[in-house]
Design a protein around this motif. Structure first.
Motif, PDB file in Angstrom:
ATOM      1  N   LEU A 157       2.850   2.691   2.434  1.00 51.57           N
ATOM      2  CA  LEU A 157       3.153   4.109   2.258  1.00 51.57           C
ATOM      3  C   LEU A 157       3.893   4.354   0.940  1.00 51.57           C
ATOM      4  O   LEU A 157       3.659   5.355   0.255  1.00 51.57           O
ATOM      5  N   ILE A 158       4.771   3.435   0.569  1.00 53.01           N
ATOM      6  CA  ILE A 158       5.477   3.552  -0.710  1.00 53.01           C
ATOM      7  C   ILE A 158       4.486   3.438  -1.860  1.00 53.01           C
ATOM      8  O   ILE A 158       4.546   4.207  -2.829  1.00 53.01           O
ATOM      9  N   ALA A 159       3.559   2.491  -1.769  1.00 50.89           N
ATOM     10  CA  ALA A 159       2.552   2.327  -2.827  1.00 50.89           C
ATOM     11  C   ALA A 159       1.664   3.560  -2.925  1.00 50.89           C
ATOM     12  O   ALA A 159       1.348   4.030  -4.027  1.00 50.89           O
ATOM     13  N   TYR A 160       1.239   4.118  -1.785  1.00 54.51           N
ATOM     14  CA  TYR A 160       0.434   5.331  -1.795  1.00 54.51           C
ATOM     15  C   TYR A 160       1.204   6.468  -2.464  1.00 54.51           C
ATOM     16  O   TYR A 160       0.637   7.281  -3.198  1.00 54.51           O
ATOM     17  N   SER A 161       2.507   6.543  -2.192  1.00 55.63           N
ATOM     18  CA  SER A 161       3.321   7.615  -2.761  1.00 55.63           C
ATOM     19  C   SER A 161       3.417   7.485  -4.275  1.00 55.63           C
ATOM     20  O   SER A 161       3.323   8.489  -5.002  1.00 55.63           O
ATOM     21  N   HIS A 162       3.593   6.270  -4.772  1.00 53.83           N
ATOM     22  CA  HIS A 162       3.603   6.077  -6.223  1.00 53.83           C
ATOM     23  C   HIS A 162       2.282   6.547  -6.834  1.00 53.83           C
ATOM     24  O   HIS A 162       2.278   7.168  -7.909  1.00 53.83           O
TER      25      HIS A 162
ATOM     26  N   ILE B 219      -6.017  -1.066   6.551  1.00 56.56           N
ATOM     27  CA  ILE B 219      -5.400  -0.218   5.528  1.00 56.56           C
ATOM     28  C   ILE B 219      -5.387  -0.958   4.208  1.00 56.56           C
ATOM     29  O   ILE B 219      -5.748  -0.421   3.172  1.00 56.56           O
ATOM     30  N   ASP B 220      -4.987  -2.231   4.230  1.00 54.82           N
ATOM     31  CA  ASP B 220      -4.880  -2.999   2.999  1.00 54.82           C
ATOM     32  C   ASP B 220      -6.236  -3.144   2.324  1.00 54.82           C
ATOM     33  O   ASP B 220      -6.351  -3.061   1.104  1.00 54.82           O
ATOM     34  N   ARG B 221      -7.273  -3.363   3.092  1.00 52.14           N
ATOM     35  CA  ARG B 221      -8.591  -3.584   2.495  1.00 52.14           C
ATOM     36  C   ARG B 221      -9.143  -2.313   1.867  1.00 52.14           C
ATOM     37  O   ARG B 221      -9.844  -2.356   0.871  1.00 52.14           O
ATOM     38  N   SER B 222      -8.853  -1.166   2.473  1.00 51.23           N
ATOM     39  CA  SER B 222      -9.452   0.074   1.981  1.00 51.23           C
ATOM     40  C   SER B 222      -8.595   0.776   0.953  1.00 51.23           C
ATOM     41  O   SER B 222      -9.032   1.735   0.340  1.00 51.23           O
ATOM     42  N   ALA B 223      -7.360   0.327   0.768  1.00 49.96           N
ATOM     43  CA  ALA B 223      -6.435   1.048  -0.106  1.00 49.96           C
ATOM     44  C   ALA B 223      -6.798   0.868  -1.568  1.00 49.96           C
ATOM     45  O   ALA B 223      -7.333  -0.148  -1.965  1.00 49.96           O
ATOM     46  N   PRO B 224      -6.499   1.896  -2.374  1.00 54.15           N
ATOM     47  CA  PRO B 224      -6.685   1.741  -3.816  1.00 54.15           C
ATOM     48  C   PRO B 224      -5.625   0.833  -4.379  1.00 54.15           C
ATOM     49  O   PRO B 224      -4.629   0.546  -3.732  1.00 54.15           O
ATOM     50  N   ALA B 225      -5.845   0.361  -5.588  1.00 52.95           N
ATOM     51  CA  ALA B 225      -4.795  -0.395  -6.251  1.00 52.95           C
ATOM     52  C   ALA B 225      -3.609   0.522  -6.441  1.00 52.95           C
ATOM     53  O   ALA B 225      -3.725   1.556  -7.092  1.00 52.95           O
ATOM     54  N   PRO B 226      -2.452   0.237  -5.815  1.00 53.95           N
ATOM     55  CA  PRO B 226      -1.335   1.170  -5.857  1.00 53.95           C
ATOM     56  C   PRO B 226      -0.672   1.216  -7.215  1.00 53.95           C
ATOM     57  O   PRO B 226      -0.718   0.264  -7.985  1.00 53.95           O
ATOM     58  N   ALA B 227      -0.020   2.360  -7.465  1.00 56.60           N
ATOM     59  CA  ALA B 227       0.815   2.446  -8.656  1.00 56.60           C
ATOM     60  C   ALA B 227       2.006   1.527  -8.475  1.00 56.60           C
ATOM     61  O   ALA B 227       2.539   1.386  -7.390  1.00 56.60           O
ATOM     62  N   SER B 228       2.414   0.869  -9.519  1.00 53.06           N
ATOM     63  CA  SER B 228       3.530  -0.057  -9.420  1.00 53.06           C
ATOM     64  C   SER B 228       4.818   0.659  -9.121  1.00 53.06           C
ATOM     65  O   SER B 228       5.050   1.775  -9.548  1.00 53.06           O
ATOM     66  N   ALA B 229       5.682   0.008  -8.343  1.00 48.12           N
ATOM     67  CA  ALA B 229       6.997   0.574  -8.089  1.00 48.12           C
ATOM     68  C   ALA B 229       7.839   0.576  -9.353  1.00 48.12           C
ATOM     69  O   ALA B 229       8.822   1.291  -9.453  1.00 48.12           O
ATOM     70  N   HIS B 230       7.470  -0.241 -10.299  1.00 48.19           N
ATOM     71  CA  HIS B 230       8.193  -0.305 -11.572  1.00 48.19           C
ATOM     72  C   HIS B 230       7.173  -0.222 -12.701  1.00 48.19           C
ATOM     73  O   HIS B 230       6.860  -1.205 -13.364  1.00 48.19           O
TER      74      HIS B 230
END
Length: 432
Positions: free
Chosen positions: A332-337, A14-25
């Motif tokens: 999951l939190i990063a994907y949600s952002h 999951i980590d390798r394929s994930a996009p750069a997540p939106a920051s929580a802040h």
């Protein structure tokens, strides 16, 4: 909830394929971020004593008024934004104010129309001896926000037993509703195939402008929330004097809302606004534990962290630390952002880049720990009819039809995404 040390064998994939997540802040220096900060401040619970101050702070920097109106519509929170800006004494400049007022007015009208129709449908189903639980919609608007006209909702969600599906369909037909499957499938064999593989069906009333979704289950995955349904504890919510409907009690209601929102990666702030309002006067620690015990997996933790980060929900630091200790929950939190800030096309579909689209698909298997949930999620991906043509494919061939078309869909996605982005200005979507 899974402990912080629980790590599935292919977490790393999951980590390798994930996009750069939106920051929580996220940095609020860009116009888009400042607009989102203001919309989020307005989406805080009305009873939050810091809401007006948060709105005032968010509006202190130069704002793109059109972006605010667009995001309020994109997240279906026009009513929250209109009320919040008025409470803080803030007026949007130019045509944006008129757009916001028109959108909020249309949402209020639809909410009132849906509330009246919920009562009519509820009475008719009860007269036919069909047990019902209404979820989201008007009952949630009253339960969470204390009014019908703040929350935006395009349809009416009602849970029934699968054994009563045919009888409920007859009741809706008598009320003037018509079944809608892929725009109008009416072949009996294809209808039965669709009903066998889906937990909900849409029914439209052209004259009243309302839609009812009949649910025979609250989740697509049988491993999730196995004990939440018609047998769950309930509460009665009055929609108007002398007129009430049954919905889920607070614990199963939160468990369902958390799972539903996380399954959609919280791409509409209206869902998070409902959760924050439900949680505000509750023991968040106890409610989180109860929801996990009901089979909501990681989703209550995701809901709580996002409500804290985005809508200012007061959460004990120890609970936040426990939730964030799980690496899959963090993802999951990063994907949600990322989903919250995604643009959408004119039909309300999120215009995710390929990496985020893949992340969304992967996330469906990680809402709960354990292989069983992932197995059912993968199985549904290759056995659920996505288009009308799939209802004409033999059962055994459907996975091959879906997987065979997947490479072409993926190759064409960048072209469609570019076209959608060019057409995304002046979004007029009406569905959530």
């Amino acid at each position: 909830m899974a402990s912080g040390g629980e790590r599935a064998p292919d977490d790393a994939a999951i980590d390798r394929s994930a996009p750069a997540p939106a920051s929580a802040h996220p940095d609020r220096s860009t116009p888009a971020d400042r607009a989102l900060a203001l919309v989020a401040a307005c989406a805080r619970p009305l009873a939050d004593p810091g809401r007006v101050a948060a709105i005032t702070r968010a509006a202190a920097s130069p704002l793109d008024a059109d972006a605010v109106a667009t995001l309020a519509h994109r997240h279906r929170v026009e009513g929250f934004v209109e009320q919040g800006l008025a409470a803080a004494g803030i007026v949007l400049a130019g045509a944006a104010a008129a757009r916001l007022t028109a959108g909020a007015g249309a949402a209020r009208l639809q909410a009132l129309r849906n509330a009246g129709e919920e009562l009519r449908v509820g009475r008719a189903l009860a007269a036919a001896g069909i047990d019902t639980v209404f979820v989201k919609g008007a009952t949630l608007g009253m339960r969470a926000h204390g009014m019908l006209t703040l929350k935006s909702s395009w349809d009416i969600d009602v849970l029934i037993a699968r054994a009563h599906l045919d009888d409920a369909g007859l009741v809706l037909r008598d009320l003037g509703y018509r079944l809608s499957i892929f725009g109008g499938i009416d072949d009996p064999v294809q209808v039965r195939r669709f009903l066998a593989g889906n937990k909900e069906t849409e029914w439209h009333h052209a004259g009243r402008g309302t839609t009812v979704e009949l649910h025979t289950a609250l989740t697509d995955n049988p491993v999730a929330l196995p004990s939440v349904g018609l047998g769950s504890p309930r509460q009665t919510v009055a929609l108007m004097p002398g007129q009430a409907l049954s919905t889920l009690a607070t614990v199963p209601l939160f468990a369902y809302l958390a799972y539903h929102g996380t399954a959609h990666l919280w791409s509409r702030l209206k869902w998070l606004a409902d959760v924050a309002a439900v949680l505000r006067d509750e023991d968040v620690v106890a409610l989180h534990a109860h929801a996990v015990a009901l089979g909501a997996g990681r989703t209550p933790g995701v809901a709580i962290v996002l409500a804290h980060e985005i809508l200012g929900l007061d959460v004990p630091p120890a609970l936040l630390a426990t939730i964030r200790a799980d690496r899959v929950t963090q993802r999951l939190i990063a994907y949600s952002h990322a989903a919250i800030v995604a643009a959408q096309d004119a039909e309300g579909r999120l215009m995710r880049p390929f990496g985020e689209h893949l992340a969304y698909a992967r996330a469906q298997g990680w809402l709960m720990p354990g292989a069983a949930h992932r197995w059912y999620a993968a199985r549904r991906f290759v056995t659920r009819p996505y288009i009308a043509a799939h209802l004409r494919v033999p059962h055994w061939a459907l996975p091959f039809a879906i997987l065979g078309a997947l490479p072409g869909r993926l190759l064409l996605r960048p072209i469609r995404l570019r076209q959608e982005r060019r057409q995304a200005g002046g979004n007029t979507a009406s569905r959530p």
